[in-house]
Design a protein around this motif. Sequence first.
Motif, PDB file in Angstrom:
ATOM      1  N   TYR A   1       8.477   9.911  -0.143  1.00 46.11           N
ATOM      2  CA  TYR A   1       8.175   7.852   0.365  1.00 46.11           C
ATOM      3  C   TYR A   1       9.966   8.066   0.650  1.00 46.11           C
ATOM      4  O   TYR A   1      10.810   8.768   0.202  1.00 46.11           O
ATOM      5  CB  TYR A   1       8.597   7.455  -1.874  1.00 46.11           C
ATOM      6  N   THR A   2       9.910   6.771   1.026  1.00 49.20           N
ATOM      7  CA  THR A   2      11.146   6.926   2.182  1.00 49.20           C
ATOM      8  C   THR A   2      11.602   5.662   1.448  1.00 49.20           C
ATOM      9  O   THR A   2      11.020   4.857   1.401  1.00 49.20           O
ATOM     10  CB  THR A   2      11.220   6.809   3.273  1.00 49.20           C
ATOM     11  N   GLU A   3      13.013   5.844   1.619  1.00 48.06           N
ATOM     12  CA  GLU A   3      13.624   4.168   1.421  1.00 48.06           C
ATOM     13  C   GLU A   3      13.294   2.838   2.601  1.00 48.06           C
ATOM     14  O   GLU A   3      12.663   1.845   2.210  1.00 48.06           O
ATOM     15  CB  GLU A   3      15.141   4.200   0.980  1.00 48.06           C
ATOM     16  N   ALA A   4      13.251   3.437   3.396  1.00 50.07           N
ATOM     17  CA  ALA A   4      12.516   2.674   4.861  1.00 50.07           C
ATOM     18  C   ALA A   4      11.225   2.082   4.348  1.00 50.07           C
ATOM     19  O   ALA A   4      10.420   0.830   4.894  1.00 50.07           O
ATOM     20  CB  ALA A   4      12.571   3.411   6.104  1.00 50.07           C
ATOM     21  N   GLN A   5      10.230   3.601   4.212  1.00 49.49           N
ATOM     22  CA  GLN A   5       8.712   1.967   3.702  1.00 49.49           C
ATOM     23  C   GLN A   5       8.751   1.325   2.595  1.00 49.49           C
ATOM     24  O   GLN A   5       8.480   0.307   3.069  1.00 49.49           O
ATOM     25  CB  GLN A   5       7.840   3.059   2.737  1.00 49.49           C
ATOM     26  N   GLY A   6       9.789   1.655   1.594  1.00 51.79           N
ATOM     27  CA  GLY A   6       9.925   0.376   0.648  1.00 51.79           C
ATOM     28  C   GLY A   6      10.472  -1.275   1.430  1.00 51.79           C
ATOM     29  O   GLY A   6      10.590  -2.072   1.105  1.00 51.79           O
ATOM     30  N   ALA A   7      11.448  -0.826   1.929  1.00 52.10           N
ATOM     31  CA  ALA A   7      12.190  -1.943   2.940  1.00 52.10           C
ATOM     32  C   ALA A   7      11.672  -2.771   3.447  1.00 52.10           C
ATOM     33  O   ALA A   7      11.230  -3.475   3.372  1.00 52.10           O
ATOM     34  CB  ALA A   7      14.010  -1.289   3.446  1.00 52.10           C
ATOM     35  N   ALA A   8      10.472  -2.171   3.984  1.00 52.29           N
ATOM     36  CA  ALA A   8       9.743  -2.913   5.351  1.00 52.29           C
ATOM     37  C   ALA A   8       8.613  -3.728   4.381  1.00 52.29           C
ATOM     38  O   ALA A   8       8.064  -4.548   5.404  1.00 52.29           O
ATOM     39  CB  ALA A   8       9.052  -1.598   6.201  1.00 52.29           C
ATOM     40  N   ILE A   9       8.148  -3.206   2.898  1.00 54.45           N
ATOM     41  CA  ILE A   9       7.956  -4.094   2.467  1.00 54.45           C
ATOM     42  C   ILE A   9       8.155  -5.572   1.653  1.00 54.45           C
ATOM     43  O   ILE A   9       7.915  -6.396   2.321  1.00 54.45           O
ATOM     44  CB  ILE A   9       7.249  -2.973   1.570  1.00 54.45           C
ATOM     45  N   VAL A  10       9.411  -4.860   1.249  1.00 54.87           N
ATOM     46  CA  VAL A  10      10.327  -6.033   0.250  1.00 54.87           C
ATOM     47  C   VAL A  10      10.782  -7.408   1.347  1.00 54.87           C
ATOM     48  O   VAL A  10      11.224  -8.031   1.079  1.00 54.87           O
ATOM     49  CB  VAL A  10      11.239  -5.796  -0.634  1.00 54.87           C
ATOM     50  N   ALA A  11      10.934  -6.474   2.917  1.00 52.07           N
ATOM     51  CA  ALA A  11      11.375  -7.553   3.942  1.00 52.07           C
ATOM     52  C   ALA A  11      10.297  -8.981   4.307  1.00 52.07           C
ATOM     53  O   ALA A  11      10.617  -9.979   4.704  1.00 52.07           O
ATOM     54  CB  ALA A  11      12.030  -6.866   4.944  1.00 52.07           C
ATOM     55  N   GLN A  12       8.656  -8.885   4.107  1.00 50.77           N
ATOM     56  CA  GLN A  12       7.943  -9.735   4.243  1.00 50.77           C
ATOM     57  C   GLN A  12       8.349 -10.761   3.199  1.00 50.77           C
ATOM     58  O   GLN A  12       8.743 -10.655   2.228  1.00 50.77           O
ATOM     59  CB  GLN A  12       6.598  -9.249   3.954  1.00 50.77           C
ATOM     60  N   GLU A  13       7.679 -12.149   3.186  1.00 50.38           N
ATOM     61  CA  GLU A  13       7.535 -13.009   2.314  1.00 50.38           C
ATOM     62  C   GLU A  13       6.617 -13.060   1.048  1.00 50.38           C
ATOM     63  O   GLU A  13       6.999 -13.609   0.533  1.00 50.38           O
ATOM     64  CB  GLU A  13       7.376 -14.035   3.069  1.00 50.38           C
ATOM     65  N   GLU A  14       5.840 -11.900   1.413  1.00 51.21           N
ATOM     66  CA  GLU A  14       4.884 -12.546   0.664  1.00 51.21           C
ATOM     67  C   GLU A  14       4.425 -10.467  -0.155  1.00 51.21           C
ATOM     68  O   GLU A  14       4.147  -9.850   1.199  1.00 51.21           O
ATOM     69  CB  GLU A  14       3.461 -12.580   1.019  1.00 51.21           C
ATOM     70  N   ILE A  15       4.730 -10.260  -1.571  1.00 43.64           N
ATOM     71  CA  ILE A  15       4.718  -8.964  -1.619  1.00 43.64           C
ATOM     72  C   ILE A  15       3.714  -9.003  -2.646  1.00 43.64           C
ATOM     73  O   ILE A  15       3.695  -9.736  -3.832  1.00 43.64           O
ATOM     74  CB  ILE A  15       6.309  -8.777  -1.558  1.00 43.64           C
ATOM     75  N   ILE A  16       2.959  -7.737  -2.829  1.00 37.63           N
ATOM     76  CA  ILE A  16       2.290  -7.122  -4.408  1.00 37.63           C
ATOM     77  C   ILE A  16       3.290  -6.084  -4.429  1.00 37.63           C
ATOM     78  O   ILE A  16       3.336  -4.677  -3.673  1.00 37.63           O
ATOM     79  CB  ILE A  16       0.753  -7.134  -3.350  1.00 37.63           C
ATOM     80  N   VAL A  17       3.836  -5.977  -5.664  1.00 38.51           N
ATOM     81  CA  VAL A  17       3.932  -5.051  -6.829  1.00 38.51           C
ATOM     82  C   VAL A  17       2.319  -4.840  -7.531  1.00 38.51           C
ATOM     83  O   VAL A  17       2.108  -5.393  -8.529  1.00 38.51           O
ATOM     84  CB  VAL A  17       5.004  -5.677  -7.350  1.00 38.51           C
ATOM     85  N   ARG A  18       2.811  -3.686  -7.854  1.00 41.11           N
ATOM     86  CA  ARG A  18       0.743  -2.445  -8.281  1.00 41.11           C
ATOM     87  C   ARG A  18       1.639  -1.641  -9.039  1.00 41.11           C
ATOM     88  O   ARG A  18       2.551  -1.113  -8.783  1.00 41.11           O
ATOM     89  CB  ARG A  18      -0.001  -2.733  -7.858  1.00 41.11           C
ATOM     90  N   ILE A  19       1.169  -1.711 -10.524  1.00 40.37           N
ATOM     91  CA  ILE A  19       1.571  -1.683 -11.632  1.00 40.37           C
ATOM     92  C   ILE A  19       0.549  -0.792 -11.944  1.00 40.37           C
ATOM     93  O   ILE A  19       0.093  -1.497 -13.341  1.00 40.37           O
ATOM     94  CB  ILE A  19       2.662  -1.828 -12.853  1.00 40.37           C
ATOM     95  N   LEU A  20       0.377   1.159 -12.111  1.00 40.56           N
ATOM     96  CA  LEU A  20      -0.779   1.583 -12.761  1.00 40.56           C
ATOM     97  C   LEU A  20      -0.812   2.377 -14.234  1.00 40.56           C
ATOM     98  O   LEU A  20       0.300   3.418 -14.510  1.00 40.56           O
ATOM     99  CB  LEU A  20      -1.310   2.469 -12.357  1.00 40.56           C
TER     100      LEU A  20
ATOM    101  N   ASP B   1       1.120  -1.330  -0.598  1.00 37.10           N
ATOM    102  CA  ASP B   1      -0.152   0.339  -0.214  1.00 37.10           C
ATOM    103  C   ASP B   1       1.335   1.201   0.053  1.00 37.10           C
ATOM    104  O   ASP B   1       0.687   2.116   0.247  1.00 37.10           O
ATOM    105  CB  ASP B   1      -1.381   0.285   1.521  1.00 37.10           C
ATOM    106  N   VAL B   2       2.227   0.881  -0.176  1.00 33.43           N
ATOM    107  CA  VAL B   2       3.591   2.059  -0.145  1.00 33.43           C
ATOM    108  C   VAL B   2       3.412   2.730  -1.576  1.00 33.43           C
ATOM    109  O   VAL B   2       4.298   2.161  -2.426  1.00 33.43           O
ATOM    110  CB  VAL B   2       4.481   2.159   0.508  1.00 33.43           C
ATOM    111  N   GLN B   3       3.152   3.738  -2.303  1.00 33.28           N
ATOM    112  CA  GLN B   3       3.716   4.640  -3.178  1.00 33.28           C
ATOM    113  C   GLN B   3       4.688   4.872  -3.255  1.00 33.28           C
ATOM    114  O   GLN B   3       4.870   5.648  -2.709  1.00 33.28           O
ATOM    115  CB  GLN B   3       1.921   5.248  -3.868  1.00 33.28           C
ATOM    116  N   ILE B   4       5.026   4.133  -4.794  1.00 31.17           N
ATOM    117  CA  ILE B   4       7.518   4.068  -4.317  1.00 31.17           C
ATOM    118  C   ILE B   4       7.333   5.357  -5.586  1.00 31.17           C
ATOM    119  O   ILE B   4       7.868   5.805  -5.654  1.00 31.17           O
ATOM    120  CB  ILE B   4       8.176   2.646  -5.164  1.00 31.17           C
ATOM    121  N   VAL B   5       5.795   5.428  -7.134  1.00 35.39           N
ATOM    122  CA  VAL B   5       6.684   5.617  -8.254  1.00 35.39           C
ATOM    123  C   VAL B   5       5.025   6.594  -7.975  1.00 35.39           C
ATOM    124  O   VAL B   5       3.915   5.985  -7.841  1.00 35.39           O
ATOM    125  CB  VAL B   5       6.526   5.107  -9.424  1.00 35.39           C
TER     126      VAL B   5
END
Length: 407
Positions: free
Chosen positions: A360-379, A347-351
């Motif tokens: 957007y901060t790198e810490a926000q993105g890092a918290a998401i991709v540290a998880q086992e299950e990740i959703i990448v949404r491309i609009l 749920d974190v907008q990176i672009v």
Amino acid sequence: MAVGEGFNGTLVPVAGITIGVGCAGIKVVGRRDLVIFELSPGSTIGAVFTQNAFCAAPVQICKEHLGAGQATRFLVVNTGNANAGTGQRGLDDARETCTRLAAHKSVDPEQVLPFSTGVIGEYLPMTALANGLPNALATLASDNWQDAAQGILTTDTREKGGSRQFEFENETITVTGIAKGSGMIKPNMATMLAFICTDAPIDQALLQSITEAATTASFNRITVDSDTSTNDACVVMATGKAQVKRVTSAEDPLYGYLLKTIKELMLSLAQQIIRDGEGASKFIEVRVEGALSADEALAVAFSVADSPLFKTAMSASDANWGRILMAVGKSKIDQLDVNCIDVYLGDVQIVAGGERAQGYTEAQGAAIVAQEEIIVRILLQRGVVNESVWTSDLSHEYVRINAEYRS
């Protein structure tokens, strides 16, 4: 390595199907490596196979036997050897496998379908396979699904299976399936190997339609390493043992129920494959929204999901969003306006509008991709079509497994 707990439910027997599992010693002595399905007379089959031009001998013989028009009575599956890249001898060995099994059960060889998975480019050890057939046949039973799920594995670390049931005309309809696959996974029709059975009565042409539609929505939406196997096959069997009216039209209510249920089960099996991808530590959904067509959405999704740079970043829990943009940009979408593209990790907008989102901060993105299950949404902001593809990360363990595969 695998993501999540995996399948641990009950595989419900299907009336009209018995399964035998044996140890033929095709590659490893003492390992389950031979699985036989026996179908009751009158069963129908839907099947799809790899579109790899270098398709294996058993795939060619399956197509040949299905085209002969005889009712299939047996499937025979061996692991440890793909019987691919084996020329005329490979074709002869696949035919001999069918002939030997047919002789044991007094059926025509064309009523037997062969399947193989394992190392490419080596000949089948026919003496071991032939000697293993009687032992596997001796174990034929309706409740052998769990052993069969184990018997079709290669580099997989765990079984993949599932069952679904629904009520129709006061009758319980059962759909049960198993699959295998962990590497060389980007099916271009089906999966590595998948076998789904139901007791519903349905005409062959309609079952084929269900098989193709369900495959498109499930196994054709996954990738581990962008490689399409020489041996991919997905088979759906219907025994007709349920005491309900036979499906003879796509307008029949049971057709819709079967399509929905088989789709759900196939999607579960496909996602189980990704969770057990070779060396996988991440389960990733790449969701493309706002495309002009399904083909466009899938082109973008697979461009990202297949990217080694994206996948290695995910393995390292590195929210390197530049690699996502790179992969979107190389997807060859006509007149793609990169200034309209938004990207989210969870749920974190990176672009936003093709560049780093404000705040957007790198810490926000890092918290998401540290998880086992990740959703990448491309609009894409181009249309109204949404599609998802599921993939795994690319880890050191993936390299080790494949570097040592033949040793």
